[in-house]
Each structure stands twice: as C-alpha cells, then as structure tokens.
Design a protein around this motif. Structure first.
Motif, PDB file in Angstrom:
ATOM      1  N   ASP A  61       0.859  -1.180   0.000  1.00 46.31           N
ATOM      2  CA  ASP A  61       0.000   0.000   0.000  1.00 46.31           C
ATOM      3  C   ASP A  61       0.895   1.229   0.000  1.00 46.31           C
ATOM      4  O   ASP A  61       2.059   1.159   0.401  1.00 46.31           O
ATOM      5  N   ARG A  62       0.379   2.335  -0.449  1.00 47.82           N
ATOM      6  CA  ARG A  62       1.126   3.591  -0.397  1.00 47.82           C
ATOM      7  C   ARG A  62       0.561   4.464   0.702  1.00 47.82           C
ATOM      8  O   ARG A  62      -0.647   4.556   0.882  1.00 47.82           O
ATOM      9  N   ASP A  63       1.458   5.124   1.440  1.00 44.24           N
ATOM     10  CA  ASP A  63       0.986   6.032   2.477  1.00 44.24           C
ATOM     11  C   ASP A  63       0.763   7.422   1.885  1.00 44.24           C
ATOM     12  O   ASP A  63       0.922   7.639   0.678  1.00 44.24           O
ATOM     13  N   GLU A  64       0.381   8.370   2.733  1.00 48.50           N
ATOM     14  CA  GLU A  64       0.040   9.720   2.266  1.00 48.50           C
ATOM     15  C   GLU A  64       1.227  10.460   1.652  1.00 48.50           C
ATOM     16  O   GLU A  64       1.049  11.413   0.907  1.00 48.50           O
ATOM     17  N   ASP A  65       2.448  10.008   1.952  1.00 49.90           N
ATOM     18  CA  ASP A  65       3.647  10.625   1.381  1.00 49.90           C
ATOM     19  C   ASP A  65       4.144   9.914   0.134  1.00 49.90           C
ATOM     20  O   ASP A  65       5.192  10.276  -0.414  1.00 49.90           O
ATOM     21  N   GLY A  66       3.429   8.880  -0.303  1.00 47.14           N
ATOM     22  CA  GLY A  66       3.812   8.145  -1.502  1.00 47.14           C
ATOM     23  C   GLY A  66       4.799   7.016  -1.253  1.00 47.14           C
ATOM     24  O   GLY A  66       5.266   6.378  -2.191  1.00 47.14           O
ATOM     25  N   VAL A  67       5.128   6.740   0.008  1.00 43.37           N
ATOM     26  CA  VAL A  67       6.043   5.655   0.345  1.00 43.37           C
ATOM     27  C   VAL A  67       5.284   4.333   0.286  1.00 43.37           C
ATOM     28  O   VAL A  67       4.146   4.241   0.748  1.00 43.37           O
ATOM     29  N   TRP A  68       5.905   3.318  -0.291  1.00 41.17           N
ATOM     30  CA  TRP A  68       5.283   1.997  -0.361  1.00 41.17           C
ATOM     31  C   TRP A  68       5.511   1.254   0.953  1.00 41.17           C
ATOM     32  O   TRP A  68       6.634   1.157   1.442  1.00 41.17           O
ATOM     33  N   ILE A  69       4.438   0.734   1.525  1.00 43.75           N
ATOM     34  CA  ILE A  69       4.471  -0.023   2.774  1.00 43.75           C
ATOM     35  C   ILE A  69       4.184  -1.484   2.442  1.00 43.75           C
ATOM     36  O   ILE A  69       3.185  -1.795   1.793  1.00 43.75           O
ATOM     37  N   ALA A  70       5.055  -2.373   2.881  1.00 40.62           N
ATOM     38  CA  ALA A  70       4.886  -3.814   2.658  1.00 40.62           C
ATOM     39  C   ALA A  70       4.785  -4.487   4.019  1.00 40.62           C
ATOM     40  O   ALA A  70       5.583  -4.213   4.915  1.00 40.62           O
ATOM     41  N   GLU A  71       3.790  -5.363   4.160  1.00 41.71           N
ATOM     42  CA  GLU A  71       3.560  -6.034   5.436  1.00 41.71           C
ATOM     43  C   GLU A  71       3.297  -7.515   5.198  1.00 41.71           C
ATOM     44  O   GLU A  71       2.634  -7.889   4.233  1.00 41.71           O
ATOM     45  N   CYS A  72       3.799  -8.345   6.097  1.00 42.20           N
ATOM     46  CA  CYS A  72       3.538  -9.777   6.049  1.00 42.20           C
ATOM     47  C   CYS A  72       2.556 -10.111   7.172  1.00 42.20           C
ATOM     48  O   CYS A  72       2.946 -10.190   8.333  1.00 42.20           O
ATOM     49  N   PRO A  73       1.271 -10.290   6.844  1.00 43.93           N
ATOM     50  CA  PRO A  73       0.249 -10.506   7.884  1.00 43.93           C
ATOM     51  C   PRO A  73       0.467 -11.771   8.716  1.00 43.93           C
ATOM     52  O   PRO A  73       0.003 -11.839   9.850  1.00 43.93           O
ATOM     53  N   ALA A  74       1.183 -12.745   8.190  1.00 40.41           N
ATOM     54  CA  ALA A  74       1.394 -13.997   8.924  1.00 40.41           C
ATOM     55  C   ALA A  74       2.424 -13.864  10.038  1.00 40.41           C
ATOM     56  O   ALA A  74       2.534 -14.745  10.884  1.00 40.41           O
TER      57      ALA A  74
END
Length: 97
Positions: free
Chosen positions: A37-50
């Motif tokens: 997902d991209r945050d309000e500043d345009g940085v890409w956020i990657a998360e591993c839900p597991a």
C-alpha cells in the motif's frame, strides 16, 4: 512471495537434535503473502500478515518488496531464537456486499 531461510529455523518445530541441526543448515524456501500500500507521502508499505509486526517500506514497490523480504527473514530468525511460533494463522473470509 518466496523467501529463502535457513533450515535451522525449524529446529524447535520439528524436534531435531543438536547433531541433526548441524546437518540442516542448508536453505529451503517459504512462501508468504505480502500486502502493499502507499501512504500519504507516496512511500510503499509492505507487510507480512502472517508474522505480527513484520513491516517494511520503500520508495518504490520493488524496494519495498526487497526490504520486506529481509524483514521476514529477520523476524523468522528472532521468533525461532525466542522459541515463538514462526507465524500466526491467517485465513480468507467471504464478505457479502
């Protein structure tokens, strides 16, 4: 996503002995789902839900994906060292709209 991780991470979960652990130092591949997902500043956020708390970021999608792969490997190592389960259960659910 595929991630190479040392087989020694499995030692607590497969009940191997010290001698067997030394023989399992080769790498194997684990597959994880990652959200982007991209945050309000345009940085890409990657998360591993597991893996609770396993989050990284990057200026581009590719950078975020590379960074989260490193984060996943580090999280797995720490969780194994602490005797914690490597992952938590995740499931898909159907939602009527």
């Amino acid at each position: 996503m595929f991630l190479a991780a040392p087989r020694s991470l499995l030692k607590r979960h497969i009940g191997s002995t010290f001698i067997a652990e030394a023989m399992l130092m080769e790498h194997f591949t684990m597959k994880f789902i990652v959200t982007l997902d991209r945050d309000e500043d345009g940085v890409w956020i990657a998360e591993c839900p597991a893996i609770p708390g396993c989050v990284s970021q990057g200026a581009t999608r590719d950078e975020a994906m590379a960074n989260v792969q490193e984060a996943i490997a580090a999280c797995l190592e720490v969780r194994a060292e602490r005797g914690m389960p490597l992952t938590v259960e995740t499931r898909e659910v159907d939602v009527a709209t």
